[in-house]
Design a protein around this motif. Sequence first.
Motif, PDB file in Angstrom:
ATOM      1  N   VAL A   1       0.851  -1.185   0.000  1.00  0.00           N
ATOM      2  CA  VAL A   1       0.000   0.000   0.000  1.00  0.00           C
ATOM      3  C   VAL A   1       0.891   1.241   0.000  1.00  0.00           C
ATOM      4  O   VAL A   1       1.932   1.281   0.668  1.00  0.00           O
ATOM      5  N   THR A   2       0.470   2.233  -0.780  1.00  0.00           N
ATOM      6  CA  THR A   2       1.201   3.499  -0.857  1.00  0.00           C
ATOM      7  C   THR A   2       0.630   4.481   0.167  1.00  0.00           C
ATOM      8  O   THR A   2      -0.578   4.718   0.206  1.00  0.00           O
ATOM      9  N   ILE A   3       1.506   5.042   0.990  1.00  0.00           N
ATOM     10  CA  ILE A   3       1.094   5.979   2.033  1.00  0.00           C
ATOM     11  C   ILE A   3       1.069   7.399   1.458  1.00  0.00           C
ATOM     12  O   ILE A   3       2.010   7.835   0.801  1.00  0.00           O
ATOM     13  N   SER A   4      -0.006   8.107   1.729  1.00  0.00           N
ATOM     14  CA  SER A   4      -0.189   9.463   1.213  1.00  0.00           C
ATOM     15  C   SER A   4       0.596  10.475   2.037  1.00  0.00           C
ATOM     16  O   SER A   4       1.167  10.154   3.087  1.00  0.00           O
TER      17      SER A   4
ATOM     18  N   ILE B   1       5.997  15.358   4.015  1.00  0.00           N
ATOM     19  CA  ILE B   1       6.367  14.027   4.499  1.00  0.00           C
ATOM     20  C   ILE B   1       5.196  13.048   4.390  1.00  0.00           C
ATOM     21  O   ILE B   1       4.033  13.453   4.287  1.00  0.00           O
ATOM     22  N   PRO B   2       5.471  11.742   4.433  1.00  0.00           N
ATOM     23  CA  PRO B   2       4.388  10.752   4.466  1.00  0.00           C
ATOM     24  C   PRO B   2       3.594  10.842   5.768  1.00  0.00           C
ATOM     25  O   PRO B   2       4.120  11.286   6.802  1.00  0.00           O
ATOM     26  N   ASP B   3       2.358  10.412   5.728  1.00  0.00           N
ATOM     27  CA  ASP B   3       1.464  10.480   6.876  1.00  0.00           C
ATOM     28  C   ASP B   3       1.739   9.321   7.833  1.00  0.00           C
ATOM     29  O   ASP B   3       1.433   8.165   7.545  1.00  0.00           O
ATOM     30  N   ARG B   4       2.321   9.641   8.978  1.00  0.00           N
ATOM     31  CA  ARG B   4       2.688   8.595   9.950  1.00  0.00           C
ATOM     32  C   ARG B   4       1.460   7.952  10.579  1.00  0.00           C
ATOM     33  O   ARG B   4       1.502   6.783  10.979  1.00  0.00           O
ATOM     34  N   VAL B   5       0.340   8.675  10.670  1.00  0.00           N
ATOM     35  CA  VAL B   5      -0.869   8.088  11.253  1.00  0.00           C
ATOM     36  C   VAL B   5      -1.525   7.119  10.270  1.00  0.00           C
ATOM     37  O   VAL B   5      -1.980   6.041  10.655  1.00  0.00           O
ATOM     38  N   GLU B   6      -1.542   7.477   8.998  1.00  0.00           N
ATOM     39  CA  GLU B   6      -2.048   6.533   7.999  1.00  0.00           C
ATOM     40  C   GLU B   6      -1.174   5.283   7.977  1.00  0.00           C
ATOM     41  O   GLU B   6      -1.689   4.143   7.923  1.00  0.00           O
ATOM     42  N   ALA B   7       0.136   5.467   8.029  1.00  0.00           N
ATOM     43  CA  ALA B   7       1.045   4.316   8.049  1.00  0.00           C
ATOM     44  C   ALA B   7       0.779   3.445   9.271  1.00  0.00           C
ATOM     45  O   ALA B   7       0.689   2.213   9.169  1.00  0.00           O
ATOM     46  N   GLY B   8       0.633   4.065  10.442  1.00  0.00           N
ATOM     47  CA  GLY B   8       0.337   3.304  11.651  1.00  0.00           C
ATOM     48  C   GLY B   8      -0.979   2.568  11.566  1.00  0.00           C
ATOM     49  O   GLY B   8      -1.110   1.426  12.040  1.00  0.00           O
ATOM     50  N   THR B   9      -1.972   3.194  10.932  1.00  0.00           N
ATOM     51  CA  THR B   9      -3.277   2.552  10.777  1.00  0.00           C
ATOM     52  C   THR B   9      -3.167   1.295   9.928  1.00  0.00           C
ATOM     53  O   THR B   9      -3.779   0.257  10.233  1.00  0.00           O
TER      54      THR B   9
ATOM     55  N   SER C   1       3.059  -4.755   3.112  1.00  0.00           N
ATOM     56  CA  SER C   1       4.148  -3.785   3.156  1.00  0.00           C
ATOM     57  C   SER C   1       3.604  -2.408   2.823  1.00  0.00           C
ATOM     58  O   SER C   1       2.565  -2.279   2.161  1.00  0.00           O
ATOM     59  N   LEU C   2       4.307  -1.369   3.284  1.00  0.00           N
ATOM     60  CA  LEU C   2       3.865  -0.009   3.030  1.00  0.00           C
ATOM     61  C   LEU C   2       5.054   0.912   2.832  1.00  0.00           C
ATOM     62  O   LEU C   2       6.100   0.760   3.461  1.00  0.00           O
ATOM     63  N   SER C   3       4.853   1.860   1.931  1.00  0.00           N
ATOM     64  CA  SER C   3       5.852   2.895   1.657  1.00  0.00           C
ATOM     65  C   SER C   3       5.160   4.035   0.918  1.00  0.00           C
ATOM     66  O   SER C   3       4.073   3.831   0.361  1.00  0.00           O
ATOM     67  N   PRO C   4       5.719   5.228   0.889  1.00  0.00           N
ATOM     68  CA  PRO C   4       6.907   5.629   1.642  1.00  0.00           C
ATOM     69  C   PRO C   4       6.555   5.934   3.096  1.00  0.00           C
ATOM     70  O   PRO C   4       5.470   6.431   3.384  1.00  0.00           O
ATOM     71  N   VAL C   5       7.474   5.617   3.978  1.00  0.00           N
ATOM     72  CA  VAL C   5       7.310   5.930   5.397  1.00  0.00           C
ATOM     73  C   VAL C   5       8.639   6.446   5.938  1.00  0.00           C
ATOM     74  O   VAL C   5       9.686   6.240   5.329  1.00  0.00           O
ATOM     75  N   VAL C   6       8.580   7.123   7.070  1.00  0.00           N
ATOM     76  CA  VAL C   6       9.780   7.495   7.812  1.00  0.00           C
ATOM     77  C   VAL C   6       9.731   6.691   9.108  1.00  0.00           C
ATOM     78  O   VAL C   6       8.997   7.049  10.032  1.00  0.00           O
TER      79      VAL C   6
ATOM     80  N   ARG D   1      10.500   1.806   3.665  1.00  0.00           N
ATOM     81  CA  ARG D   1       9.494   0.756   3.443  1.00  0.00           C
ATOM     82  C   ARG D   1       9.471  -0.195   4.642  1.00  0.00           C
ATOM     83  O   ARG D   1      10.525  -0.649   5.101  1.00  0.00           O
ATOM     84  N   LEU D   2       8.284  -0.486   5.153  1.00  0.00           N
ATOM     85  CA  LEU D   2       8.107  -1.411   6.263  1.00  0.00           C
ATOM     86  C   LEU D   2       7.187  -2.554   5.849  1.00  0.00           C
ATOM     87  O   LEU D   2       6.306  -2.395   5.001  1.00  0.00           O
ATOM     88  N   ARG D   3       7.416  -3.705   6.490  1.00  0.00           N
ATOM     89  CA  ARG D   3       6.539  -4.864   6.287  1.00  0.00           C
ATOM     90  C   ARG D   3       6.058  -5.344   7.643  1.00  0.00           C
ATOM     91  O   ARG D   3       6.843  -5.471   8.586  1.00  0.00           O
ATOM     92  N   VAL D   4       4.755  -5.576   7.729  1.00  0.00           N
ATOM     93  CA  VAL D   4       4.174  -6.101   8.955  1.00  0.00           C
ATOM     94  C   VAL D   4       3.868  -7.576   8.754  1.00  0.00           C
ATOM     95  O   VAL D   4       3.264  -7.966   7.755  1.00  0.00           O
ATOM     96  N   VAL D   5       4.329  -8.399   9.699  1.00  0.00           N
ATOM     97  CA  VAL D   5       4.063  -9.845   9.685  1.00  0.00           C
ATOM     98  C   VAL D   5       3.376 -10.159  11.006  1.00  0.00           C
ATOM     99  O   VAL D   5       4.000 -10.105  12.075  1.00  0.00           O
TER     100      VAL D   5
END
Length: 460
Positions: free
Chosen positions: A42-45, A259-267, A280-285, A310-314
Amino acid sequence: MQPTPEDRPITLSPSLPNPSSQPTPDKSVLQVWGNQPLSGHVTISGAKNSALVIMAGAILCSQDCRIRNVPLLADVNQMGNLLLALGIKVDRQGNCLDINAAHIAHSKAPYELVSQMRASFFVIGPLLARLGVARIPLPGGCAIGARPVDLHVRGLQAMGAEVQIDHGMVYASVRGQNKRLQGARIYLDYPSVGATETLMMAATLADGETTIENAAQEPEVVDLANFCRAMGAKIRGAGTKTIVISGVPSLHSTDYSIIPDRVEAGTFLVAGAITQSEISLSPVVPDHLTAVIAKLRAMGVQIIPDAPNRLRVVASERLSATDIKTLPYPGFPTDMQAQFMALLTLSDGDSVITETVFENRMRHVAELSRMGADIRVEGNHAIVRGVPFLSGAPVLATDLRASAALVVAALAAKGMTTIEGLHHLDRGYENLEAKLRQLGARIHRVTDGMETTSDSAARV
């Protein structure tokens, strides 16, 4: 200095709301069929909270400013309408905004716009810095707490502004021939993000040096500082508790990407964890997500950095309970509290969530309970006892992050969940359901029985 605009009636552009009518309630609902695994990328806005304040910050510049990576959101559209109402040129092409504040026609922001979104109040600092006068209604937004503007007001007063609040309107002006604010040493009783950003913007064009102590350290504050620096502002210390701004006579054009949205990434990290999925998701910081990642790992979820952005959640099949206390950055973000509460409803054992930032930010508890969650609230504490499963139910989103929590819970629930109150969701998540469908979720927006394609915000 640009002359102060006259106090004349504001003519709203055709794209702006009619002040004589109330907004039409959104009758759309989200239908989510849960218990579906997710997979893919998923692409983070861009960050909503950066976009809004940087749009306000463009008022400081009398030349063209281009802002990239701006998310398509209702709140962004609302801020664009506010700038238009002030006489500022705004043009949008996709995720790119061109703003020109060379000629500001009005120093008074219209009530019908500011009352709907708290971030609208950000314009008081740039207007005061540019014009020496600003008249801004007290702000509105999500009903998650009082969020008073006293820190903003006291800081502006320390910089030489005369500020009065009368009948819900904040009147601010600067005396003197050049109508310029003066540098000052300001201590914030609380590290308020809004107050830090307002005062930092105001100080960029002030005479002399301004020091903000006990400043907010959020990444969005740093992003705003970087944007202002790109226009020629002299700011140092952003991201620490002490920010020093040396005023300059004027700012210049810039081309800046937020910057990328850290709350969307966390969600999305929580969405992967609650559905026992690998995504997986990107872009993230990743540094912006340190507290969120730490809590997910404490629950047994793997968060793997596949690349610098880029992060991956397992996910684990079993989630461990954990305690959470919301705090200003770099502590655990209040904007992730609701989503983690949804995740903790399916953990093993009891968890305690303590909300210290906003006093009314647990209204989602009742809705999660409708889905079978076992949550007890005592003051600003929520005791969450994990249950074997959640069940689909009709629920109502009560604020922006509560809406995301309900979507996350619905993804894991058995059966179908129907979510109302989508205007909250559209304020902060760009095409969330489309992104989730791309990952394999069964989620659809329905209006009057007809499935629709979501467009989170009309274009400015």
